[in-house]
Write an enzyme that holds these catalytic residues in place. Structure first.
Site, short mmCIF file in Angstrom:
data_model
loop_
_atom_site.label_atom_id
_atom_site.label_comp_id
_atom_site.label_asym_id
_atom_site.label_seq_id
_atom_site.Cartn_x
_atom_site.Cartn_y
_atom_site.Cartn_z
N SER A 855 7.59 1.56 -1.69
CA SER A 855 6.83 2.72 -1.20
C SER A 855 5.89 2.33 -0.08
CB SER A 855 6.03 3.33 -2.36
OG SER A 855 5.12 4.31 -1.89
N HIS A 856 5.71 3.26 0.85
CA HIS A 856 4.72 3.09 1.93
C HIS A 856 3.80 4.31 1.88
CE1 HIS A 856 2.75 2.88 5.76
NE2 HIS A 856 3.43 1.83 6.16
N ASN A 857 2.57 4.10 1.43
CA ASN A 857 1.64 5.22 1.26
C ASN A 857 0.82 5.47 2.51
OD1 ASN A 857 2.67 4.82 -1.31
ND2 ASN A 857 0.74 5.33 -2.32
#
Length: 1020
Positions: A855-857
């Site tokens: 994931s890339h928040n």
């Protein structure tokens, strides 16, 4: 005495006076532009600095700083100006000779001013502002003052029959004096008010004065050429000259009664005629077949070079924007595409369309390829900027037929060159091998590419001129070539051409881009990027083949029919709205449509006869779409970007709407564009399409691994997982970093890798696939057991590229040595900032199903986004409890931070453990886990690959059916020395700081990997 008298006299040298004027123009432009280029290359920050501010507030140098402050640009400029003094004074004399009359003294007064002006120029050139600031300024002001009688006196003295020269002098003089107003204003802002950045604006107008001054003087060439004035040096062979004569000036004087001109005499002072080639490939005997084939291959390769230069510009400039996360000024390099506007100058247009002029443009465009030798990214950008300007200028000359080439033939070359460029990337791990940010270390074949380009240019320059047909000047095209073109249709055709060029670049510059649009994950129900890209090439080839087969009046009518346009729009809709094979089928149909209409739309644009404005507007459309398509995902980092947020649908709709303007609509373009190809051109195109199509499938088979990926330590049931934010595959030096990433990942023997900032299927990133090198060379991909059309639900594949470019994220990738059973792509809640991508994948690890999340928040500027995204990730992880989970992600939070910070939300609500909560020195990258034994944790420095480190967690899969026996904190934090664990658990020792690290990488923060013991009673 008799023998002496009989001795032959020296042969007379006759020079056309117009050549002297041209030499003056070339030397003048070369002097200033070479000083500017060398100065920016060697002393950029020094020449833009002034008494008020420096870089980045001031970012463009003044004329004085460029030509007078530093070696070697000062000396280069002064040498060239010295060489120019002869043509300068000769030009004053020749102009006086043309203008002198018995009734007026004005020509003599103007000539005297010309000489004084030349001396003043020498004064401020050789007395620089560094030598004597006051003397330099006085001489510069004197030069400008002397320009008043020189410019307006030259206009007044120009005979009426030399209208072209008179018009250029008038336009250049008016522009020159108008530029003084804003230049003085910004000088006051700089000198009096001391406003940072004002001197840069002043410098633009100062350079404008220089250029329009030179353009004014270049008008003498038009006048001397029309007058057929020649300079003869030496004795005449006819013996007419006396012994003491050393020169003779001859001219053809115009009779007082212009009505008595012959037809040829009138043509001598009228606008020049453009000669166009009727057929680009000459018809001849068997020997000529070989020559024409060589010509075709050379033209094809030069088209490939054009696309290589064009597609390299955006990745080269966007390097700076990525590091700054905002505008840096480098984006202005896109404006280099607007260079065709200079074709509005008849003199410049005539220079560019000549064989020698077009050859020079080809050679200059190679500077973009040669830029690979430069170390600094800003130096490469400067060269690529210049090369792109030249390439677009040369393309406009070819595409309008100015250079003598058939427009339909050029349209086929454009399509073939794009296909060849895409194929070269397909064969080279999605990197064009001649791009300037690719070198030998990253898969480049730069020297080979340049050598082949030089051979192609040599062929172009030395080939025989085919039979030519005289056609009207493009600005005054014959009525038959413009039949049916409405008076305002040029703007419609320019808009259509620009939209077509961008759409070709955006969707077809890389064979897997449209596959990324349709990708949905596992189980695979659609095309795969690494093995179905050849189908994209096949669709492109089919489109070009349609254009070849349907050339001619009837075929052109079909390809310009609104029904064919409706087909293209339908395919675009299917590509955007659907996924998997159906969506990709729409993409293939759109590819065929776009390639087929290239010659038709180019023919429409060329038929307008308005070269500068048509191609200037067309490339402006390309620039606008470059920006708009980037804003759909980069909206959070640019002022005013919010309206473009996630609006790829509107951008694509606008692209297709503008392309439609070139079709046969009664109100705009009622006529059929006449696209004609010779039989030989058709034959060569068909054979080339066959060869390129076969090569594409051969490359696919060659790049299609057959080995089954295997984890590095299956006996110990060890899993090494890493997370790395790789900054779009461009390292700190602005070069492709795939192979450097591959080397570190290989050394660390990672079984699972999460890569972030990986969606490169965009114009600004070069339409690249970041997974190719690592997946193929490190064994993260294998031959699928499913057939291409199979509906089987379980295929052994090991790469997931995550949400595609039409999902408006920066991208996430999962590479795995374990089979991916299924995966889901998430777009996490992002009400304010950039969209956050996530991959949720279930992997088969030694018979145990383990959920892996990459994931890339969101960023620090959007706390609500980060809170909502953390909540959603916690929900995804908790729903699988108590099954094992590995989280690899970019989460902007401090360790142990309480709500609403993401850390506590994800740990508590997601029911997972931090890899090591005592590691307080983290901010964005985190590894979390559940249901596994963690045995090691390492942080590896990035070297110069990216702006973040590589974090690695090592886990052991518990015995199948048993699970972790003790997950208490004391059991998880039994720290150990590496010697207390089997060697299978040790990380590579050459990366220890005391060993000096390797390739700039080493263990940092702790200066060693951290190791952990198994808890008592662990069932392994």
């Amino acid at each position: 005495m008799a023998s002496a008298a009989a001795a032959p006299r020296p042969r007379q040298l006759v020079i056309e006076a117009a050549h002297i004027a041209r030499a003056h123009t070339i030397l003048s432009f070369t002097a200033f532009l070479s000083a500017l280029a060398v100065g920016c290359w060697l002393h950029y920050t020094k020449i833009v600095k002034n008494g008020v501010a420096g870089y980045p507030e001031e970012w463009f140098p003044s004329v004085s700083a460029t030509i007078g402050d530093w070696y070697p640009e000062r000396n280069i400029f002064q040498i060239l100006i010295a060489l120019n003094s002869g043509p300068r004074l000769a030009l004053v004399s020749l102009q006086y000779y043309l203008h002198r009359t018995e009734t007026s003294r004005l020509p003599g007064f103007v000539a005297i001013n010309g000489v004084l002006r030349t001396l003043a120029c020498g004064g401020w050139v050789y007395i620089t502002s560094t030598d004597d600031h006051d003397a330099h300024d006085v001489l510069m002001i004197s030069y400008i003052v002397l320009n008043i009688p020189w410019m307006f006196g030259s206009i007044a003295c120009t005979p009426v029959q030399y209208s072209a020269a008179r018009r250029r002098r008038r336009n250049a003089a008016v522009t020159f004096w108008l530029l003084l107003v804003p230049m003085i204003y910004f000088f006051i802002q700089h000198k009096v008010h001391r406003i940072p950045g004002a001197y840069t604006k002043y410098s633009f107008f100062e350079w404008g004065l220089i250029f329009f001054d030179i353009i004014h003087d270049s008008s003498a060439e038009l006048e001397l050429k029309a007058a057929e004035l020649k300079v003869a040096i030496g004795s005449s062979l006819a013996g007419g000259a006396e012994k003491g004569d050393i020169s003779d000036v001859t001219r053809r004087t115009a009779p007082d009664d212009t009505s008595s001109y012959t037809r040829s005499e009138k043509n001598a002072v009228s606008a020049p005629i453009v000669e166009l080639v009727e057929v680009s490939l000459p018809k001849s005997s068997t020997t000529s077949h070989i020559t024409s084939a060589q010509n075709f291959l050379s033209d094809l390769y030069l088209s490939y070079i054009f696309w290589s230069v064009l597609t390299s510009l955006a990745p080269t400039l966007f390097y700076f924007s990525v590091w700054r996360l905002g505008f840096t000024g480098s984006e202005a390099a896109l404006l280099s595409c607007l260079s065709p506007v200079f074709l509005g100058s008849s003199w410049f247009r005539d220079c560019c369309r000549s064989r020698s002029g077009r050859t020079v443009l080809h050679l200059l465009s190679l500077s973009g390829l040669a830029a690979y030798v430069l170390e600094r990214p800003e130096d490469r950008l400067l060269f690529v900027f210049f090369a792109n300007a030249v390439a677009c200028l040369g393309a406009a000359v070819d595409w309008t037929g100015l250079s003598g080439s058939d427009v339909g033939y050029q349209g086929i070359l454009v399509g073939l060159g794009l296909l060849m460029s895409s194929l070269s990337k397909h064969a080279n791990h999605s990197n064009n091998p001649v791009w300037p940010f690719i070198d030998e270390r990253s898969g480049g074949y730069n020297k080979t590419g340049i050598a082949l380009a030089l051979l192609a240019i040599y062929n172009f320059y030395t080939r025989e001129s085919p039979a030519q047909a005289v056609l009207p000047h493009p600005e005054k095209a014959a009525s038959e070539s413009r039949e049916g073109v409405k008076s305002g249709a040029w703007i419609c055709n320019a808009l259509a051409l620009g939209s077509l060029l961008f759409t070709l670049h955006e969707l077809l510059a890389e064979s897997s881009t449209t596959i990324a649009w349709s990708w949905t994950g596992y189980p695979i129900t659609g095309p795969e990027p690494n093995r179905h890209g050849s189908l994209t090439h096949l669709a492109q080839a089919a489109g070009i083949l349609l254009a070849v087969i349907l050339s001619g009046p009837s075929g052109s009518a079909l390809l310009s029919h609104p029904l064919w346009y409706a087909f293209g729009c339908a395919c675009a809709y299917v590509m955007y709205s659907y996924k998997d094979w159906l969506g990709y089928a729409g993409a293939m149909g759109l590819a065929a449509f776009l390639m087929s209409v290239i010659p038709v739309i180019m023919q429409r644009a060329a038929a307008t006869g308005k070269v500068a404005r048509t191609y200037g507007v067309a490339w402006l459309v390309v620039v606008v779409f470059d920006v708009a398509s980037t804003f759909t995902v980069a909206y959070a980092f640019v002022p005013g970007g919010e309206p473009f947020r996630e609006r790829t649908d509107l951008v694509l709709s606008t692209q297709m709407a503008l392309i439609g303007l070139a079709f046969r609509w009664p109100a705009i373009n009622p006529s059929v564009p006449m696209v004609n190809l010779s039989s030989r051109a058709k034959a060569y195109a068909r054979r080339t399409l066959a060869v390129l199509s076969v090569l594409s499938f051969v490359v696919t088979m060659y790049r299609w691994p057959a080995n089954v990926p295997k984890p590095y330590r299956p006996g110990a049931r060890i899993v090494r997982a890493g997370i790395w934010t790789v900054h779009f595959g461009i390292d700190n030096e602005g070069r492709d970093s795939q192979r450097r990433m591959r080397d570190l990942i290989k050394d660390m023997e990672l079984d699972i890798v999460g890569l972030l900032e990986t969606d490169l299927h965009r114009v600004v990133f070069g339409n690249r696939d970041l997974t190719r090198v690592m997946a193929e060379e490190l064994g993260y991909v294998r031959r699928s057991r499913c057939s291409m059309w199979s509906e089987q639900t379980y295929c052994l594949q090991f790469v997931d590229i995550g949400p595609g470019p039409n999902q408006h994220t920066w991208g996430a990738v999962l590479l795995s040595k374990f089979p991916i059973i299924n995966s889901t792509h998430h777009l996490l809640p992002s009400p304010h900032g950039e969209l956050a991508p996530a991959i949720e994948a279930v992997l088969d690890m030694y018979g145990t199903e383990v959920t892996v999340i990459v994931s890339h928040n969101g960023q620090e500027e959007t706390p609500l986004d980060r809170e909502l995204q953390a909540t959603e990730l916690a929900r995804i992880m908790s729903k699988t409890y108590p099954n094992p989970v590995i989280f690899l992600g970019y989460v902007v939070t401090k360790p142990l931070a309480s709500r609403p910070a993401p850390y506590e939300i994800m740990i508590n609500d997601g029911r997972v453990h931090d890899i090591d909560h005592q590691d307080w020195d983290r901010w964005c990258q985190y590894i979390m886990y559940r249901g596994l034994y963690r045995t090691a944790y390492a942080r590896v420095s990035r070297s110069t690959i990216t702006d973040t480190e590589l974090q690695i967690g090592q886990f052991v899969i518990p015995r199948h059916g048993v699970g972790v026996t003790n997950e208490t904190e004391p059991a998880r934090y039994l720290r150990a020395w590496k010697e207390e664990l089997p060697e299978d658990h040790w990380f590579p020792q050459e990366y220890m700081p005391e060993q000096g690290g390797r390739r700039g990488h080493q263990y940092h923060v702790f200066n060693t990997p951290l190791y952990y013991k198994f808890p008592e009673g662990a069932m392994l």
